[in-house]
Design an enzyme around this catalytic site. Structure first.
Site, short mmCIF file in Angstrom:
data_model
loop_
_atom_site.label_atom_id
_atom_site.label_comp_id
_atom_site.label_asym_id
_atom_site.label_seq_id
_atom_site.Cartn_x
_atom_site.Cartn_y
_atom_site.Cartn_z
N GLN A 312 -92.99 50.41 79.94
CA GLN A 312 -92.86 50.14 81.37
C GLN A 312 -91.46 49.63 81.71
OE1 GLN A 312 -94.50 50.67 84.10
NE2 GLN A 312 -93.23 49.41 85.45
N GLU A 313 -90.90 48.81 80.84
CA GLU A 313 -89.59 48.22 81.10
C GLU A 313 -88.45 49.22 80.97
OE1 GLU A 313 -88.90 45.36 82.25
OE2 GLU A 313 -90.72 44.17 82.00
N SER A 314 -88.49 50.03 79.91
CA SER A 314 -87.30 50.85 79.60
C SER A 314 -87.59 52.27 79.17
CB SER A 314 -86.52 50.17 78.48
OG SER A 314 -87.27 50.20 77.26
N TYR A 438 -96.73 46.89 88.37
CA TYR A 438 -96.28 46.66 86.99
C TYR A 438 -97.48 46.44 86.07
CZ TYR A 438 -93.93 44.38 83.06
OH TYR A 438 -93.47 44.03 81.80
#
Length: 486
Positions: A312-314, A438
């Site tokens: 999800q972050e990168s 998120y």
């Protein structure tokens, strides 16, 4: 009675005792179903293996929307829960009719024909039956425009509905019924092109579209359908009445919490996102899986949860940099990286740092917050900061919600973007909408990674299906990777 006793006495003392006991037993009233359950100390429940009903989770624990509900009922009664697996919901209802099970909790649709031999509780949830076809095929407009094979489960409410529609509106309608497959298998058959159509409930379709993005919904087949627990109609109502009291006691709030646990995140990732993740699992994850597993062993977390956060972050891009200045696979701020004493641009250190930071957030939450809400709230804190989570929990409490439940806090997160509300908080404005998305995305990625990488080996469980099921259906590694770190 006296003449009968006189005849029995001439049979001799031993025969007299046996005959008398037999006479007493035949004259004794049959215990109620609730008494039977309590005497046995066991509640026998017919169910099915399904992601919407009952399954074994990634850590080897039983899970499922209806499993959680019926396990709570057994505990409420003070007895043990004994599950009896059926191949499909119709078979589960037959187990109730035959006395093999006390009740069925297996996504049982309530219909008039079933009411003839079963009794039902109030609905535990409501779904809509939908016709499903494969992406790339022509979308049918109604049941009269089907061109191909429609296959459904034999003896279920969908078959009953089709017979009604054939008699009323579509005399040329034809379909196949099978007793050797479950609804999920039929969805896979549509996704792989083995059959053209099937009918499944909306909740099961939503879960499976994450794994089979080729699935498309054409139209609903009838109105919304209540699902309920089924009890035998030829026994008394005592156990059914107890179930009704239990469902009333736990209330709509608990039903909503359970529904959110299993379905609250299923629509957060679109088809493109599903396909992208499937590709990156094969092309990027092998480089970092060992680092995720090591970080998990150091922090007591599931490596797939850490990988879902990293994705999800990168998207597992070690060079990722956001406009706000966070960097690396776990997108850590410079301050957090300094606090953890790690180099956030080094993939292995970034993953370990992110895991340690998430562990800290989990441990900071009050002990009265239980799983899975604890993990979802910690994810929100990872995204927007622990202070903003405290603000959201406080607003939830002020507005009459439960600050220890993700479902309640999630509904108040958007308030942090509104001056009327964030001006009253300690930490001020936060992007609450983003935090909601998120958490939903991470939950979906985690579920998909669990599915793609398999579950702990258990004798009663099938092997995981590959991302792109081969037409010969031979078992293959779902990751299709030969790297030793797997």
């Amino acid at each position: 009675m006296l003449p009968l006793l006189g005849r029995l006495m001439r049979l001799g003392p031993l025969l007299l005792v046996g005959a008398w006991l037999t006479l007493i037993s035949t004259c004794s009233p049959r215990p109620s179903l609730l008494e039977e359950v309590r005497t046995l100390g066991v509640l026998r429940v017919a169910t099915v293996n399904s992601p919407t009903t009952y399954y074994i989770g990634p850590a080897g624990e039983p899970a499922g929307f209806e499993y959680d509900l019926v396990a709570g009922f057994a505990k409420w009664l003070g007895v043990e829960l004994e599950l009896r697996l059926a191949a499909n919901p119709p078979e589960a209802t037959e187990m109730v009719r035959s006395g093999t099970a006390h009740l069925a909790a297996a996504g049982i649709g309530v219909s008039e024909s079933r009411k003839a031999h079963l009794r039902f509780t109030r609905p535990v949830q409501t779904v809509t039956p939908m016709l499903v076809y494969r992406k790339g095929s022509d979308r049918p407009q109604d049941l009269g425009s089907l061109r191909g094979t429609l296959r459904i489960i034999a003896g279920g409410v969908h078959a009953e509905r089709l017979r009604q529609l054939k008699a009323e509106r579509y005399p040329q309608l034809a379909w196949e019924e099978t007793a050797d497959a479950e609804s999920e298998e039929l969805l896979l058959a549509v996704a792989s092109g083995e059959i053209d159509y099937t009918i499944a409930n909306s909740d099961l379709i939503a879960l499976n579209q994450r794994y089979y993005p080729e699935l498309r919904v054409a139209f609903p087949v009838g109105d919304a359908q209540p699902l309920a627990w089924a009890f035998p109609a030829d026994r008394d109502r005592s156990l059914l009445d107890a179930a009704e009291r239990y469902l009333e006691e736990i209330g709509e709030a608990e039903l909503a919490r359970l529904h959110d646990r299993y379905y609250g995140h299923v629509e957060h990732v679109d088809d493109y996102g599903v396909m992208t993740l499937a590709t990156h699992v094969q092309t990027r994850l092998p480089r970092y899986r060992q680092a995720f597993e090591h970080a998990a062993s150091q922090t007591g977390l599931d490596w797939r949860l850490l990988a879902a956060i990293g994705y999800q972050e990168s998207h597992w891009d070690a060079d990722a940099t956001s406009p706000t200045g966070v960097r690396g696979i776990m997108q850590l701020t410079a301050a957090t990286a300094a606090l953890l004493a790690i180099d956030r641009e080094d993939p292995t250190q970034s993953i370990l740092g992110g895991a340690r930071y998430f562990r800290q957030l989990l441990d900071k939450l009050p002990p009265e917050i239980t799983e899975p809400d604890r993990t979802w709230l910690a994810l929100a804190a990872y995204n927007m900061g622990y202070g903003h989570l405290l603000d959201a929990r406080e607003l939830t409490r002020e507005l009459g919600g439960d600050p220890n439940r993700w479902l309640d806090v999630r509904e108040r997160l958007p308030l942090l973007t509104q001056y009327k509300w964030h001006s009253r908080t300690k930490y001020g404005y936060a992007r609450g909408h983003q935090a909601r998305i998120y958490v939903g995305n991470v939950r979906t990625y985690y579920d998909m990674l669990v599915w793609m990488t398999g579950i702990p080996a258990m004798a009663a469980e099938p092997s995981p299906q590959p991302v792109e099921p081969p037409k010969d259906k031979r078992e293959k590694d779902p990751l299709k990777i030969d790297s030793p770190i797997l």
